[in-house]
Motif scaffolding. Structure first.
Motif, PDB file in Angstrom:
ATOM      1  N   LEU A 154       0.890  -1.014   0.037  1.00  0.00           N
ATOM      2  CA  LEU A 154       0.084   0.117   0.135  1.00  0.00           C
ATOM      3  C   LEU A 154       0.739   1.120  -0.036  1.00  0.00           C
ATOM      4  O   LEU A 154       0.365   2.305  -0.416  1.00  0.00           O
ATOM      5  N   SER A 155       2.220   1.344   0.639  1.00  0.00           N
ATOM      6  CA  SER A 155       2.914   2.532   0.788  1.00  0.00           C
ATOM      7  C   SER A 155       3.342   2.498  -0.694  1.00  0.00           C
ATOM      8  O   SER A 155       3.561   3.697  -1.099  1.00  0.00           O
ATOM      9  N   ARG A 156       3.976   1.505  -1.547  1.00  0.00           N
ATOM     10  CA  ARG A 156       4.436   1.823  -2.754  1.00  0.00           C
ATOM     11  C   ARG A 156       3.170   2.211  -3.781  1.00  0.00           C
ATOM     12  O   ARG A 156       3.321   3.031  -4.781  1.00  0.00           O
ATOM     13  N   PHE A 157       1.833   1.964  -3.380  1.00  0.00           N
ATOM     14  CA  PHE A 157       0.876   2.333  -4.151  1.00  0.00           C
ATOM     15  C   PHE A 157       0.775   3.576  -4.027  1.00  0.00           C
ATOM     16  O   PHE A 157       0.533   4.588  -5.216  1.00  0.00           O
ATOM     17  N   ALA A 199       5.159   6.127 -15.763  1.00  0.00           N
ATOM     18  CA  ALA A 199       5.935   4.931 -16.121  1.00  0.00           C
ATOM     19  C   ALA A 199       7.098   4.873 -15.300  1.00  0.00           C
ATOM     20  O   ALA A 199       7.339   3.603 -14.717  1.00  0.00           O
ATOM     21  N   GLY A 200       7.880   5.845 -15.030  1.00  0.00           N
ATOM     22  CA  GLY A 200       9.107   5.870 -13.977  1.00  0.00           C
ATOM     23  C   GLY A 200       8.720   5.553 -12.662  1.00  0.00           C
ATOM     24  O   GLY A 200       9.428   4.661 -12.117  1.00  0.00           O
ATOM     25  N   ALA A 201       7.593   5.999 -12.429  1.00  0.00           N
ATOM     26  CA  ALA A 201       7.254   5.704 -10.962  1.00  0.00           C
ATOM     27  C   ALA A 201       6.686   4.295 -10.765  1.00  0.00           C
ATOM     28  O   ALA A 201       7.059   3.541  -9.787  1.00  0.00           O
ATOM     29  N   LEU A 202       6.038   3.746 -11.879  1.00  0.00           N
ATOM     30  CA  LEU A 202       5.574   2.256 -11.918  1.00  0.00           C
ATOM     31  C   LEU A 202       7.087   1.455 -11.734  1.00  0.00           C
ATOM     32  O   LEU A 202       6.879   0.281 -10.891  1.00  0.00           O
ATOM     33  N   GLN A 220       7.226  -0.389  -8.165  1.00  0.00           N
ATOM     34  CA  GLN A 220       6.560  -1.697  -8.360  1.00  0.00           C
ATOM     35  C   GLN A 220       7.054  -2.542  -9.500  1.00  0.00           C
ATOM     36  O   GLN A 220       6.535  -3.774  -9.428  1.00  0.00           O
ATOM     37  N   ARG A 221       8.364  -2.046  -9.891  1.00  0.00           N
ATOM     38  CA  ARG A 221       9.007  -3.016 -10.941  1.00  0.00           C
ATOM     39  C   ARG A 221       8.141  -3.583 -11.915  1.00  0.00           C
ATOM     40  O   ARG A 221       6.905  -3.046 -12.145  1.00  0.00           O
ATOM     41  N   LEU A 222       8.759  -4.411 -13.012  1.00  0.00           N
ATOM     42  CA  LEU A 222       8.112  -4.906 -14.118  1.00  0.00           C
ATOM     43  C   LEU A 222       6.836  -5.545 -13.699  1.00  0.00           C
ATOM     44  O   LEU A 222       5.700  -5.421 -14.309  1.00  0.00           O
ATOM     45  N   GLY A 223       6.870  -6.254 -12.669  1.00  0.00           N
ATOM     46  CA  GLY A 223       5.618  -7.098 -12.274  1.00  0.00           C
ATOM     47  C   GLY A 223       4.485  -6.217 -11.862  1.00  0.00           C
ATOM     48  O   GLY A 223       3.218  -6.456 -12.194  1.00  0.00           O
ATOM     49  N   GLY A 224       4.743  -5.217 -11.175  1.00  0.00           N
ATOM     50  CA  GLY A 224       3.622  -3.881 -10.814  1.00  0.00           C
ATOM     51  C   GLY A 224       3.143  -3.328 -11.688  1.00  0.00           C
ATOM     52  O   GLY A 224       1.953  -3.189 -11.930  1.00  0.00           O
TER      53      GLY A 224
END
Length: 252
Positions: free
Chosen positions: A51-54, A141-144, A148-152
């Protein structure tokens, strides 16, 4: 303060924390193993770390204002029928129709936040901004990738796979027929916090509702309903393009 008011105060804490850009306050609203699925259809986020990464990806960089139309407390669920105003830069502000579904762990903790909104529609709105959208798209795109890496990133993209125009038409036709007492469907309907049965057994409850805002997210279609001064939100669940369940969230 009654139970309904406590639940509403808890979910209203979310836009307050978002407006203040207070990540810890926002996180404190959720149970330890809570889920955020935003938008519905994308991969869900579970627990404090995810949730923090979200938050860092989708909330922190933007100014988000909630414009609620109606709030519905139905059993352990709070539905907010609203519009989000998302200022992504000085030049770009998006307007996103949403049904927010909060499943409550208790009156003061959220077990799950499910945001029903249309990712393709939002992307089209962003792209319509032309060159002003380019730095925003690059930033997202950079934040994702960073948070969250490629999987996220791939999990977020799953939000593009959803019920479409045909399912929306099917849902509206189902509701229009049911609310006019002429549906012969055997789909079981859950009405409010307790009544469950085929449409024929819920004629009185379904009679007279008018359909409004209609959104498709994941395998669900959600529809705003009004009947005089009453408000509700219906949620149809689809499998293989057919409605397999219908839930009408109406005040308990």
């Amino acid at each position: 303060m009654g139970l309904r008011e406590q639940m509403l105060a808890t979910v209203e804490g979310s836009p307050a924390a978002v407006a203040a850009h207070d990540r810890q306050r926002w996180l404190s609203l959720f149970a330890p193993d809570a889920i955020v699925n935003d938008p519905v259809g994308s991969s869900p986020h579970r627990g404090d770390e995810q949730l923090s990464r979200f938050y860092d990806t989708f909330i922190a960089p933007n100014t988000i204002v909630f414009h609620p139309a109606h709030d519905i407390v139905c059993g352990d669920t709070v539905i907010r029928d609203l519009t989000l105003e998302i200022r992504m830069s000085d030049a770009v502000t998006l307007t996103v129709p949403v049904h927010l579904r909060y499943e409550m762990a208790s009156a003061d903790l959220i077990a799950g936040l499910f945001a029903h909104w249309e990712l393709p529609t939002m992307v089209r709105q962003l792209l319509a901004e032309g060159l002003d959208a380019l730095p925003i798209s690059t930033r997202l795109a950079g934040a994702l990738l960073q948070n969250q890496r490629l999987g996220g990133a791939a999990g977020f993209a799953r939000g593009f796979v959803r019920a479409g125009a045909a399912e929306k038409r099917r849902t509206l036709a189902f509701l229009d027929a049911a609310c006019a007492e002429r549906s012969g469907s055997d789909v079981r309907v859950e009405y409010g916090a307790g009544r469950v049965g085929p449409v024929a057994d819920l004629r009185d409850e379904l009679d007279g509702w008018q359909t409004g805002k209609c959104l498709a997210a994941g395998r669900y279609v959600t529809v705003s309903l009004t009947r005089g001064e009453e408000h509700a939100v219906a949620m149809a669940t689809f499998e293989r393009r057919q409605i397999v369940a219908m839930k009408v969230y109406v005040a308990s």
